[in-house]
Design a protein around this motif. Structure first.
Motif, PDB file in Angstrom:
ATOM      1  N   ILE B 293       5.286  -7.457 -26.139  1.00  0.00           N
ATOM      2  CA  ILE B 293       4.950  -8.157 -24.946  1.00  0.00           C
ATOM      3  C   ILE B 293       3.555  -7.601 -24.254  1.00  0.00           C
ATOM      4  N   TYR B 294       2.963  -8.499 -23.796  1.00  0.00           N
ATOM      5  CA  TYR B 294       1.831  -7.979 -22.934  1.00  0.00           C
ATOM      6  C   TYR B 294       2.079  -8.282 -21.338  1.00  0.00           C
ATOM      7  N   ASN B 295       2.184  -7.285 -20.756  1.00  0.00           N
ATOM      8  CA  ASN B 295       2.640  -7.259 -19.546  1.00  0.00           C
ATOM      9  C   ASN B 295       1.576  -6.763 -18.251  1.00  0.00           C
ATOM     10  N   PHE B 296       1.095  -7.820 -17.814  1.00  0.00           N
ATOM     11  CA  PHE B 296       0.141  -7.683 -16.732  1.00  0.00           C
ATOM     12  C   PHE B 296       0.660  -7.973 -15.516  1.00  0.00           C
ATOM     13  N   VAL B 297       0.969  -6.699 -14.612  1.00  0.00           N
ATOM     14  CA  VAL B 297       1.624  -7.136 -13.252  1.00  0.00           C
ATOM     15  C   VAL B 297       0.813  -6.739 -12.090  1.00  0.00           C
ATOM     16  N   THR B 298       1.051  -7.697 -11.049  1.00  0.00           N
ATOM     17  CA  THR B 298       0.299  -7.261 -10.013  1.00  0.00           C
ATOM     18  C   THR B 298       1.306  -6.948  -8.852  1.00  0.00           C
ATOM     19  N   LYS B 299       1.511  -5.616  -8.233  1.00  0.00           N
ATOM     20  CA  LYS B 299       2.431  -5.265  -7.576  1.00  0.00           C
ATOM     21  C   LYS B 299       1.719  -4.758  -6.261  1.00  0.00           C
ATOM     22  N   ARG B 300       2.123  -5.277  -4.926  1.00  0.00           N
ATOM     23  CA  ARG B 300       1.423  -4.590  -3.876  1.00  0.00           C
ATOM     24  C   ARG B 300       2.261  -4.523  -2.710  1.00  0.00           C
ATOM     25  N   TRP B 323      -0.207  -3.364 -17.951  1.00  0.00           N
ATOM     26  CA  TRP B 323      -1.551  -3.088 -17.197  1.00  0.00           C
ATOM     27  C   TRP B 323      -0.836  -3.525 -15.934  1.00  0.00           C
ATOM     28  N   LYS B 324      -0.978  -2.385 -15.019  1.00  0.00           N
ATOM     29  CA  LYS B 324      -0.110  -2.413 -13.889  1.00  0.00           C
ATOM     30  C   LYS B 324      -0.478  -1.169 -12.923  1.00  0.00           C
ATOM     31  N   TYR B 325      -0.701  -1.879 -11.614  1.00  0.00           N
ATOM     32  CA  TYR B 325      -1.189  -0.855 -10.608  1.00  0.00           C
ATOM     33  C   TYR B 325      -0.465  -1.097  -9.254  1.00  0.00           C
ATOM     34  N   PRO B 326       0.842  -0.814  -9.066  1.00  0.00           N
ATOM     35  CA  PRO B 326       1.489  -0.899  -7.718  1.00  0.00           C
ATOM     36  C   PRO B 326       0.840  -0.168  -6.669  1.00  0.00           C
ATOM     37  N   SER B 327       0.528  -0.955  -5.671  1.00  0.00           N
ATOM     38  CA  SER B 327      -0.220  -0.357  -4.898  1.00  0.00           C
ATOM     39  C   SER B 327       0.180  -0.512  -3.382  1.00  0.00           C
ATOM     40  N   VAL B 328      -0.240   0.244  -2.384  1.00  0.00           N
ATOM     41  CA  VAL B 328       0.233   0.337  -0.876  1.00  0.00           C
ATOM     42  C   VAL B 328      -0.861   0.181  -0.114  1.00  0.00           C
ATOM     43  N   THR B 355      -2.118   3.409  -9.811  1.00  0.00           N
ATOM     44  CA  THR B 355      -1.903   2.979  -8.404  1.00  0.00           C
ATOM     45  C   THR B 355      -3.234   2.794  -7.232  1.00  0.00           C
ATOM     46  N   LYS B 356      -2.777   1.886  -6.114  1.00  0.00           N
ATOM     47  CA  LYS B 356      -3.973   1.938  -5.322  1.00  0.00           C
ATOM     48  C   LYS B 356      -3.302   2.589  -4.106  1.00  0.00           C
ATOM     49  N   MET B 357      -3.982   3.341  -3.263  1.00  0.00           N
ATOM     50  CA  MET B 357      -3.442   3.680  -1.945  1.00  0.00           C
ATOM     51  C   MET B 357      -4.925   3.427  -1.028  1.00  0.00           C
ATOM     52  N   ILE B 358      -4.529   2.185  -0.067  1.00  0.00           N
ATOM     53  CA  ILE B 358      -5.636   1.994   0.688  1.00  0.00           C
ATOM     54  C   ILE B 358      -5.115   2.422   2.277  1.00  0.00           C
ATOM     55  N   HIS B 359      -5.901   3.496   2.426  1.00  0.00           N
ATOM     56  CA  HIS B 359      -5.633   3.881   3.854  1.00  0.00           C
ATOM     57  C   HIS B 359      -6.268   3.164   4.986  1.00  0.00           C
ATOM     58  N   LEU B 360      -5.432   2.605   6.049  1.00  0.00           N
ATOM     59  CA  LEU B 360      -6.175   2.053   7.121  1.00  0.00           C
ATOM     60  C   LEU B 360      -5.847   2.671   8.288  1.00  0.00           C
ATOM     61  N   GLY B 361      -4.676   2.866   8.640  1.00  0.00           N
ATOM     62  CA  GLY B 361      -4.135   3.579   9.992  1.00  0.00           C
ATOM     63  C   GLY B 361      -4.366   4.743  10.069  1.00  0.00           C
ATOM     64  N   LYS B 362      -4.046   5.357  11.155  1.00  0.00           N
ATOM     65  CA  LYS B 362      -4.270   6.698  11.263  1.00  0.00           C
ATOM     66  C   LYS B 362      -3.129   7.540  10.796  1.00  0.00           C
ATOM     67  N   ASN B 363      -3.371   8.729  10.349  1.00  0.00           N
ATOM     68  CA  ASN B 363      -2.255   9.760  10.049  1.00  0.00           C
ATOM     69  C   ASN B 363      -1.618   9.181   8.954  1.00  0.00           C
ATOM     70  N   THR B 364      -2.277   8.106   8.023  1.00  0.00           N
ATOM     71  CA  THR B 364      -1.245   7.563   6.991  1.00  0.00           C
ATOM     72  C   THR B 364      -1.280   8.661   6.038  1.00  0.00           C
ATOM     73  N   ARG B 365      -0.206   8.746   5.243  1.00  0.00           N
ATOM     74  CA  ARG B 365      -0.014   9.594   4.196  1.00  0.00           C
ATOM     75  C   ARG B 365       0.412   8.923   2.799  1.00  0.00           C
ATOM     76  N   SER B 366      -0.137   9.497   1.665  1.00  0.00           N
ATOM     77  CA  SER B 366       0.241   8.928   0.549  1.00  0.00           C
ATOM     78  C   SER B 366       0.268   9.838  -0.660  1.00  0.00           C
ATOM     79  N   THR B 367       1.321   9.591  -1.455  1.00  0.00           N
ATOM     80  CA  THR B 367       1.472  10.872  -2.618  1.00  0.00           C
ATOM     81  C   THR B 367       1.429  10.004  -3.951  1.00  0.00           C
TER      82      THR B 367
END
Ligand SMILES: Nc1ncnc2c1ncn2[C@@H]1O[C@H](COP(=O)(O)OP(=O)(O)O)[C@@H](O)[C@H]1O
Ligand SMILES: [Mg+2]
Lengths: 249, 491
Positions: B293-300, B323-328, B355-367
């Protein structure tokens, strides 16, 4: 129990063991001493079946069976145990799960049922105390971040839980303080019994004050150049190896 | 595989089939269109056909068409570290009814023995194996009673859990409000394609203040079968609500659709928490990679409100190509985004995930904790983006990215991208690459473990930080899955 005859071993084409003979009966403790690089760890590696060592001549019989034909785990199942000179870390695998998997693997090959989690936990904890390790070490990764001495104690812990028939301890006493040395000695003495044989590779007479060996051998240039009783160790302590290696050369 | 998920062969064959037909009808199948399967090819008529088949509102049809038109203007992405022959999108059929009995393997004897061996090891009952392998059997259905109990319990707390098709009939305004709001069809090539032709998927709505009383598993969703290759999932957590969602299944699933392009959208409002766990084990293909299977997923996910929390946990072991980058997107102040991933690639598998972590808000945290394992001749890439925008005062990210190699011919690649536009932010990145060493292997074997057990133990240890994040029963299965996946990878 163990009969090594005219053993020749090469690593990458280079001869390391060069006609080694050694016979050990059940119930005996033999000490192997010798200068650095004389082939002591090589002997331990060949006995336990490590890859990369080629037996070019000679034989190793263990309970009448050709040991060299067996895979490392098959030797372990038959009771061969090596306490490593340099124990390796396995991050993330807890000591507890590692020990239990090992013990259960050996039990399975003796046709015994797997241990119960509770019983094993009790046993492992008690044995931890015996070797002077806090029981928290059971929850840590195998040797992960252990000090040199803790790693050696961990080897002993494994040895005591696995109850081997032939235990080879490769410089388990090196780099240990006096207390730890006592722990190693107690561990070995606990294990000592009529059905078991123990090979102690060591540089120090001081260990042999606590564990009195039946035989002492001097390994040099890939063969045993002198064997004797426990007095030989005392003599070596006094005179070093020079007088023997010169005589052998 | 959980006990409750066991499929039941209904003793009362006739009525079971009746029920099945009813269910199809309920799901929005319309009878006034003759054909049940479209010939291969994609154009506007195909998009309209799919929408009409599902009896969708007009806005939905329009949206699909816009997506399709946009897709036509896009190029196939080339940046991922994966290689595969060019996909001919006109060779794919974009609508097919459940496979007819004749098309399916007649019995398990016709199924890849390798697959069967794996089922056996996972302890999957025979009738369930038949379902997973797509065998033509008289009547293998979701256990209706389990699903019904499950649904009524959810309904008591006001939780909506149904297929997207059903949601479009029953809650069109909710779907309209959120669909495409997190992953717009313009986002990427495969998202555009999915938006045009999505087949079905899950819809979850958790009302304000509700803690979903159980873990939601795709396994329990009615109509779970045949969601097809273009799956679409939408989860909305209202203020102060909590939900844990489980996707996938450890048993390797076969599907004759080689291309899978799914879209998952999550929205967490103020103080809401969404935990999304995936075990992906699609058929990886045979030893040469054929048929995988070719698995091309967009998760956000969007952390829309203050202190909202979205956590992605994934265990990826299947597929020929992933091919997959679950993001927040961390929009709410003090919101938290997490990504825990184990990606295993063996044989000829290729995985490009991150993954992609897009920080917009104040004091946002990502791990971000990513564990990549490559064995044999596989290629495994981690690709991660941490973006701190100027508005994200005090934002923090911690990334740990570890690769483990088993053997000499596999590869691990790490592509971390960090864009920090706020001096008050802290971004930490740690990366390691290690090998399962001969010394480790020898230690294990000297202690009586056979090489396969030894490798699986070492690999499981390597993955511990991620498995800890999985719901309990998933974690146990994931460990077992890795063990099976690694068989034959040593020696
Ligand atoms: N993997 C190896 N490759 C090449 N030479 C080795 C290797 N391991 C050991 N040797 C050599 O074999 C000899 C014996 O080593 P070793 O058995 O470790 O000695 P000891 O334990 O008695 O100090 C040394 O000369 C050492 O350099
Ligand atoms: Mg040595």
């Amino acid at each position: 129990m163990l009969k090594i005859s005219n053993l020749h071993v090469t690593i990458a084409g280079e001869t390391i063991l060069n006609g080694l003979d050694l016979e050990i009966a059940a119930g005996e403790v033999h000490a192997i001493m010798g200068p650095n690089g004389s082939g002591k760890s090589t002997l331990a590696a060949v006995l336990s079946g490590r890859e990369g060592y080629e037996v070019t001549e000679g034989s190793i019989e263990y309970f009448g069976e050709d040991l060299t034909a067996l895979e490392p785990e098959e030797r372990a199942w038959r009771g061969v145990f090596l306490a490593f000179q340099y124990p390796v870390e396995i991050p993330g695998v807890t000591n507890m799960e590692f020990l239990r998997a090992s013990v259960d693997a050996l039990r399975a090959h003796r046709g015994e049922a797997a241990t119960s989690a509770v019983d094993f936990m009790k046993l492992a904890r008690a044995t931890c105390k015996q070797v002077g390790l806090d029981t928290d070490f059971l929850k840590r990764g195998v040797n992960e971040g252990f000090s040199g001495g803790e790693k050696k104690r961990n080897e002993l812990l494994q040895m005591l839980l696995l109850e081997p028939k032939l235990a080879v301890l490769d410089e388990t006493d090196s780099g240990l303080d006096i207390d730890a040395l006592g722990v190693v000695a107690d561990g070995v003495n606990t294990l000592r019994s009529a059905e078991r044989a123990i090979i102690l590779i060591t540089h120090y007479q001081r260990l042999l004050n606590h564990i009195v060996p039946d035989r002492v051998h001097v390994l040099s240039g890939g063969r045993i150049i002198r064997s004797g009783g426990k007095e030989l160790a005392l003599e070596l302590e006094e005179k070093g190896y020079g007088w023997l290696t010169e005589a052998a050369a | 595989m959980s006990e409750t998920a066991n499929q039941k062969r209904d003793v009362d064959g006739d009525t079971a089939i009746d029920r099945h037909l009813e269910r199809e009808y309920e799901a929005g199948w319309v009878t006034d269109i003759e054909s049940d399967t479209l010939p291969p090819g994609l154009d506007e008529d195909v998009v309209r056909f799919i929408s009409a088949k599902k009896n969708e509102p007009e806005w939905m049809t329009e949206w699909r068409l816009e997506a399709y038109r946009h897709w036509l203007t896009m190029d196939h992405p080339k940046w991922a570290h994966v290689h595969y022959p060019k996909i001919d999108f006109n060779s794919i059929s974009y609508f097919s009814a459940p496979r007819s009995q004749e098309d399916r393997p007649k019995s398990l004897d016709e199924v890849d023995p390798e697959l069967l061996r794996t089922y056996e090891k996972l302890g999957i009952p025979l009738h369930e194996q038949e379902m997973l392998a797509g065998v033509a059997v008289d009547a293998v259905f979701d256990s209706v009673s389990v699903a019904t109990t499950f649904r009524s319990k959810l309904a008591e707390s006001g939780v909506i859990f149904c297929s997207i098709s059903e949601a479009l009939q029953d809650y069109p305004e909710l779907v309209r409000k959120y669909m495409g709001s997190i992953v717009p069809y313009r986002d990427n090539y495969f998202a555009a394609l999915n938006s045009a032709v999505f087949s079905d998927g899950s819809f979850v709505y958790i009302p304000e203040g509700v803690r979903c009383p159980m873990e939601l598993s795709t396994y329990f969703r009615i109509n779970a079968e045949n969601t097809g290759q273009f799956e679409r999932t939408l989860i909305i957590a209202e203020e102060g609500s909590h939900v844990s969602y489980l996707e996938g299944c450890t048993a390797p699933q076969r599907d004759e659709n080689q291309l899978h392009a799914a879209v998952v959208e999550l929205v967490a409002h103020k103080n809401a928490k969404i935990k999304y766990s995936t075990v992906q084990n699609w058929y990886p293909g045979d030893s040469e990679g054929r048929g995988g299977i070719y698995n091309f997923v967009t998760k956000r996910g969007l952390c829309a409100g203050e202190r909202s929390h979205i956590s992605w946990t994934q265990v990826e072991t299947g597929s020929a190509i992933t091919w997959k980058y679950p993001s927040v997107i961390l929009r709410g102040d003090d919101s938290v985004g997490e990504f825990y991933s184990v990606a295993l690639a063996r044989g000829r598998q290729q995985a490009d995930t991150g993954t992609k972590m897009i920080h917009l808000g104040k004091n946002t945290r990502s791990t971000i904790i990513s564990k990549g394992i490559s064995a044999v001749r596989a290629e495994n890439s981690y690709r991660g983006l941490v973006r701190i925008s100027p508005s994200a005062d005090g934002a923090r990210n911690f990334t740990q990215c570890d690769s483990l190699l088993i053997g000499d011919r596999c590869g691990a690649h790490t592509f971390p991208y960090i864009e920090s536009r706020n001096p008050t932010a802290t971004v930490e990145h740690e990366a390691t690459t290690s090998k399962v060493s001969d010394d480790q292997l020898f230690l294990c074997r000297q202690r009586g473990l056979d090489p396969e057990k030894a490798v699986s133990m070492i690999v499981n240890g390597f993955c511990k930080d991620v498995f800890r994040e999985l719901p309990m029963e998933f974690a146990v299965e994931a460990g077992k899955l890795l063990e099976i996946s690694l068989e034959g990878a040593v020696g």
